[in-house]
Write a protein that holds these residues in place. Structure first.
Motif, PDB file in Angstrom:
ATOM      1  N   ARG A  53       0.724  -1.137   0.138  1.00  0.00           N
ATOM      2  CA  ARG A  53       0.191  -0.030  -0.360  1.00  0.00           C
ATOM      3  C   ARG A  53       0.942   1.244   0.047  1.00  0.00           C
ATOM      4  O   ARG A  53       1.783   1.459   0.907  1.00  0.00           O
ATOM      5  CB  ARG A  53      -0.801  -0.032   1.234  1.00  0.00           C
ATOM      6  N   TYR A  54       0.744   2.053  -0.798  1.00  0.00           N
ATOM      7  CA  TYR A  54       1.260   3.527  -1.048  1.00  0.00           C
ATOM      8  C   TYR A  54       0.247   4.532  -0.492  1.00  0.00           C
ATOM      9  O   TYR A  54      -1.049   4.298  -0.473  1.00  0.00           O
ATOM     10  CB  TYR A  54       1.426   3.650  -2.742  1.00  0.00           C
ATOM     11  N   LEU A  55       1.029   5.862  -0.289  1.00  0.00           N
ATOM     12  CA  LEU A  55       0.002   6.785  -0.022  1.00  0.00           C
ATOM     13  C   LEU A  55      -0.847   7.282  -1.252  1.00  0.00           C
ATOM     14  O   LEU A  55      -0.482   7.261  -2.367  1.00  0.00           O
ATOM     15  CB  LEU A  55       0.977   8.049   0.181  1.00  0.00           C
ATOM     16  N   ALA A  56      -2.108   7.400  -0.709  1.00  0.00           N
ATOM     17  CA  ALA A  56      -3.106   7.701  -1.994  1.00  0.00           C
ATOM     18  C   ALA A  56      -2.747   8.953  -2.681  1.00  0.00           C
ATOM     19  O   ALA A  56      -2.131  10.030  -2.241  1.00  0.00           O
ATOM     20  CB  ALA A  56      -4.546   7.796  -1.407  1.00  0.00           C
ATOM     21  N   PRO A  57      -3.008   9.017  -4.040  1.00  0.00           N
ATOM     22  CA  PRO A  57      -2.802  10.113  -4.856  1.00  0.00           C
ATOM     23  C   PRO A  57      -3.149  11.574  -4.208  1.00  0.00           C
ATOM     24  O   PRO A  57      -2.245  12.588  -4.357  1.00  0.00           O
ATOM     25  CB  PRO A  57      -3.134   9.921  -6.274  1.00  0.00           C
ATOM     26  N   GLN A  58      -4.318  11.644  -3.694  1.00  0.00           N
ATOM     27  CA  GLN A  58      -4.831  12.813  -3.321  1.00  0.00           C
ATOM     28  C   GLN A  58      -3.808  13.557  -1.991  1.00  0.00           C
ATOM     29  O   GLN A  58      -3.882  14.586  -2.038  1.00  0.00           O
ATOM     30  CB  GLN A  58      -6.162  12.821  -2.863  1.00  0.00           C
ATOM     31  N   TRP A  59      -3.128  12.898  -1.483  1.00  0.00           N
ATOM     32  CA  TRP A  59      -2.301  13.380  -0.216  1.00  0.00           C
ATOM     33  C   TRP A  59      -0.935  13.524  -0.744  1.00  0.00           C
ATOM     34  O   TRP A  59       0.093  13.956   0.029  1.00  0.00           O
ATOM     35  CB  TRP A  59      -2.038  12.226   0.862  1.00  0.00           C
ATOM     36  N   CYS A  60      -0.475  13.160  -2.149  1.00  0.00           N
ATOM     37  CA  CYS A  60       0.893  13.400  -2.533  1.00  0.00           C
ATOM     38  C   CYS A  60       1.063  14.811  -2.970  1.00  0.00           C
ATOM     39  O   CYS A  60       0.453  15.398  -4.102  1.00  0.00           O
ATOM     40  CB  CYS A  60       1.177  12.462  -3.689  1.00  0.00           C
ATOM     41  N   GLY A  61       1.652  15.724  -2.235  1.00  0.00           N
ATOM     42  CA  GLY A  61       1.901  16.920  -2.517  1.00  0.00           C
ATOM     43  C   GLY A  61       0.866  17.848  -1.875  1.00  0.00           C
ATOM     44  O   GLY A  61       0.858  19.130  -2.189  1.00  0.00           O
ATOM     45  N   SER A  62      -0.065  17.208  -1.190  1.00  0.00           N
ATOM     46  CA  SER A  62      -1.062  18.244  -0.449  1.00  0.00           C
ATOM     47  C   SER A  62      -0.578  18.896   0.458  1.00  0.00           C
ATOM     48  O   SER A  62       0.645  18.826   1.129  1.00  0.00           O
ATOM     49  CB  SER A  62      -2.189  17.070   0.187  1.00  0.00           C
ATOM     50  N   ALA A  63      -1.173  20.279   0.636  1.00  0.00           N
ATOM     51  CA  ALA A  63      -0.627  20.981   1.613  1.00  0.00           C
ATOM     52  C   ALA A  63      -0.981  20.630   3.344  1.00  0.00           C
ATOM     53  O   ALA A  63      -0.470  21.051   4.021  1.00  0.00           O
ATOM     54  CB  ALA A  63      -1.558  22.363   1.590  1.00  0.00           C
ATOM     55  N   THR A  64      -1.807  19.494   3.315  1.00  0.00           N
ATOM     56  CA  THR A  64      -1.975  18.854   4.710  1.00  0.00           C
ATOM     57  C   THR A  64      -1.449  17.629   4.501  1.00  0.00           C
ATOM     58  O   THR A  64      -1.719  16.715   3.341  1.00  0.00           O
ATOM     59  CB  THR A  64      -3.533  19.002   4.927  1.00  0.00           C
ATOM     60  N   ALA A  65      -1.253  16.883   5.551  1.00  0.00           N
ATOM     61  CA  ALA A  65      -0.831  15.493   5.686  1.00  0.00           C
ATOM     62  C   ALA A  65      -1.940  14.755   6.219  1.00  0.00           C
ATOM     63  O   ALA A  65      -2.788  14.941   7.406  1.00  0.00           O
ATOM     64  CB  ALA A  65       0.441  15.343   6.248  1.00  0.00           C
ATOM     65  N   PRO A  66      -2.166  13.518   5.537  1.00  0.00           N
ATOM     66  CA  PRO A  66      -3.148  12.715   6.298  1.00  0.00           C
ATOM     67  C   PRO A  66      -2.837  12.035   7.763  1.00  0.00           C
ATOM     68  O   PRO A  66      -1.523  11.894   7.983  1.00  0.00           O
ATOM     69  CB  PRO A  66      -3.391  11.367   5.296  1.00  0.00           C
ATOM     70  N   SER A  67      -3.775  11.683   8.494  1.00  0.00           N
ATOM     71  CA  SER A  67      -3.464  11.132   9.810  1.00  0.00           C
ATOM     72  C   SER A  67      -4.032   9.506   9.665  1.00  0.00           C
ATOM     73  O   SER A  67      -5.136   9.385   9.208  1.00  0.00           O
ATOM     74  CB  SER A  67      -4.337  11.519  11.024  1.00  0.00           C
ATOM     75  N   ILE A  68      -3.047   8.896  10.144  1.00  0.00           N
ATOM     76  CA  ILE A  68      -3.505   7.203  10.078  1.00  0.00           C
ATOM     77  C   ILE A  68      -3.202   6.662  11.414  1.00  0.00           C
ATOM     78  O   ILE A  68      -1.971   6.645  12.165  1.00  0.00           O
ATOM     79  CB  ILE A  68      -2.447   6.585   9.153  1.00  0.00           C
ATOM     80  N   GLY A  69      -4.318   6.216  12.189  1.00  0.00           N
ATOM     81  CA  GLY A  69      -4.142   5.699  13.350  1.00  0.00           C
ATOM     82  C   GLY A  69      -4.908   4.420  13.659  1.00  0.00           C
ATOM     83  O   GLY A  69      -5.064   3.800  14.799  1.00  0.00           O
ATOM     84  N   ASP A  70      -5.750   3.814  12.601  1.00  0.00           N
ATOM     85  CA  ASP A  70      -6.477   2.683  12.647  1.00  0.00           C
ATOM     86  C   ASP A  70      -6.584   2.122  11.194  1.00  0.00           C
ATOM     87  O   ASP A  70      -6.117   2.569  10.251  1.00  0.00           O
ATOM     88  CB  ASP A  70      -7.646   3.040  13.265  1.00  0.00           C
ATOM     89  N   TRP A  71      -7.225   0.777  11.262  1.00  0.00           N
ATOM     90  CA  TRP A  71      -7.398   0.311   9.833  1.00  0.00           C
ATOM     91  C   TRP A  71      -8.152   1.055   8.881  1.00  0.00           C
ATOM     92  O   TRP A  71      -7.980   1.055   7.747  1.00  0.00           O
ATOM     93  CB  TRP A  71      -7.789  -1.208   9.993  1.00  0.00           C
ATOM     94  N   GLU A  72      -9.184   1.579   9.337  1.00  0.00           N
ATOM     95  CA  GLU A  72     -10.070   2.465   8.430  1.00  0.00           C
ATOM     96  C   GLU A  72      -9.367   3.610   7.977  1.00  0.00           C
ATOM     97  O   GLU A  72      -9.506   3.977   6.889  1.00  0.00           O
ATOM     98  CB  GLU A  72     -11.365   2.973   9.239  1.00  0.00           C
ATOM     99  N   ALA A  73      -8.672   4.425   8.827  1.00  0.00           N
ATOM    100  CA  ALA A  73      -7.865   5.559   8.358  1.00  0.00           C
ATOM    101  C   ALA A  73      -6.630   5.062   7.393  1.00  0.00           C
ATOM    102  O   ALA A  73      -6.492   5.828   6.293  1.00  0.00           O
ATOM    103  CB  ALA A  73      -7.071   6.398   9.693  1.00  0.00           C
ATOM    104  N   MET A  74      -5.914   4.011   7.502  1.00  0.00           N
ATOM    105  CA  MET A  74      -5.071   3.621   6.677  1.00  0.00           C
ATOM    106  C   MET A  74      -5.572   3.227   5.155  1.00  0.00           C
ATOM    107  O   MET A  74      -5.218   3.747   4.101  1.00  0.00           O
ATOM    108  CB  MET A  74      -4.195   2.308   7.087  1.00  0.00           C
ATOM    109  N   ALA A  75      -6.846   2.625   5.111  1.00  0.00           N
ATOM    110  CA  ALA A  75      -7.611   2.383   4.087  1.00  0.00           C
ATOM    111  C   ALA A  75      -8.023   3.585   3.107  1.00  0.00           C
ATOM    112  O   ALA A  75      -7.843   3.319   1.893  1.00  0.00           O
ATOM    113  CB  ALA A  75      -8.607   1.267   4.168  1.00  0.00           C
ATOM    114  N   ALA A  76      -8.238   4.605   3.997  1.00  0.00           N
ATOM    115  CA  ALA A  76      -8.726   5.747   3.182  1.00  0.00           C
ATOM    116  C   ALA A  76      -7.556   6.736   2.667  1.00  0.00           C
ATOM    117  O   ALA A  76      -7.544   7.408   1.865  1.00  0.00           O
ATOM    118  CB  ALA A  76      -9.434   6.674   4.317  1.00  0.00           C
TER     119      ALA A  76
END
Length: 263
Positions: free
Chosen positions: A10-33
């Motif tokens: 699993r790679y970082l999803a495209p919408q987060w690549c170069g985004s001004a904000t960084a995603p938060s990942i703390g559980d399986w649901e957030a990771m999948a998103a």
């Protein structure tokens, strides 16, 4: 050397690549998103060339009699066994344990289970700032009359049995341009500095060491303040398609190290 295998990572999803904000990942649901799955070719690292400052990882042997269910033995014996080996592998003047984690095999537990996406455990944007803040937090004492560079590493060793399922896959640092690496926040353990995750691109090289034994240690880089060296080694657990269907869950110990290099 055996042929490469095809595995899913699993790679970082495209919408987060170069985004001004960084995603938060703390559980399986957030990771999948926040991540997206890709099939990649994974080479057998045995018999290939690698190094901490080039590919970002290395493999060496270490026999131990430590009972890893005994936390006091880990601190009093295992760290002391590994410290000179870490020093020899890195050439560091000083090595310090920051923390460790023993994984007994619980894939349902996001924190205690196996990493489900490609990542590095340190952010790359401000390596010196991160390092000096951690030195203060850990109350690490260095020679005030000397200047240092720093690098952070993981050592990773199987516990009790060989690794058949959920081994680690490593991204060869020479195949991952810096612009392919972005930040995310690992939020399952509270307030935490940003970490690293890659965007998908063709040309990334993946390596694993099949059927690691309990006398083998995989060492890989998390962050380096020195120029012209591998800055990090992105990694993930993965499901090995060649493992038997009834393969036992992986058990392993990982130790985090800070290494200081006198200039």
């Amino acid at each position: 050397m055996s042929s490469p295998i095809t595995a899913k990572v699993r790679y970082l999803a495209p919408q987060w690549c170069g985004s001004a904000t960084a995603p938060s990942i703390g559980d399986w649901e957030a990771m999948a998103a926040a991540t997206v799955e890709h099939s990649v070719s994974v080479e057998n690292g045995r018999g290939t060339e690698y190094g901490l400052d080039t590919t970002g990882f290395t493999l060496f042997d270490h026999e131990t009699t430590v009972d890893f269910r005994d936390e006091s033995a880990i601190a009093s014996q295992y760290f002391k066994e590994l410290a000179p080996l870490v020093q020899a592998q890195t050439g560091a003047d000083e090595v310090f344990v920051t923390h460790h984690f023993v994984r007994w095999g619980d894939p349902e537990d996001f924190e205690a289970g196996y990493a489900g996406f490609l990542h590095g455990d340190k952010g790359l944007a401000d390596p010196f700032g991160y390092t000096h803040s951690r030195i203060e937090e850990l109350d690490i004492r260095l020679d005030a009359g000397r200047e240092y560079d720093f690098a952070w590493y993981n050592t990773w060793q199987p516990v009790e049995r060989e690794v058949r399922q959920h081994p680690l896959v490593l991204m060869d640092a020479t195949s991952v341009p810096r612009e392919h690496i972005h930040e995310y926040f690992y939020t399952s353990i509270g307030n935490h500095p940003p970490e690293s995750a890659p965007e998908f691109a063709e040309g990334h090289r993946f390596v694993h060491f099949p059927r690691m034994q309990t006398n083998e240690v995989l060492m890989f880089k998390q962050l380096d303040t020195r120029p012209d060296r591998a800055p990090t080694c992105l990694h993930s657990a993965f499901e090995d398609p060649t493992a038997p269907a009834d393969a036992p869950l992986r058990r392993s110990i990982e130790v985090r190290w800070m290494c200081a290099f006198s200039r």
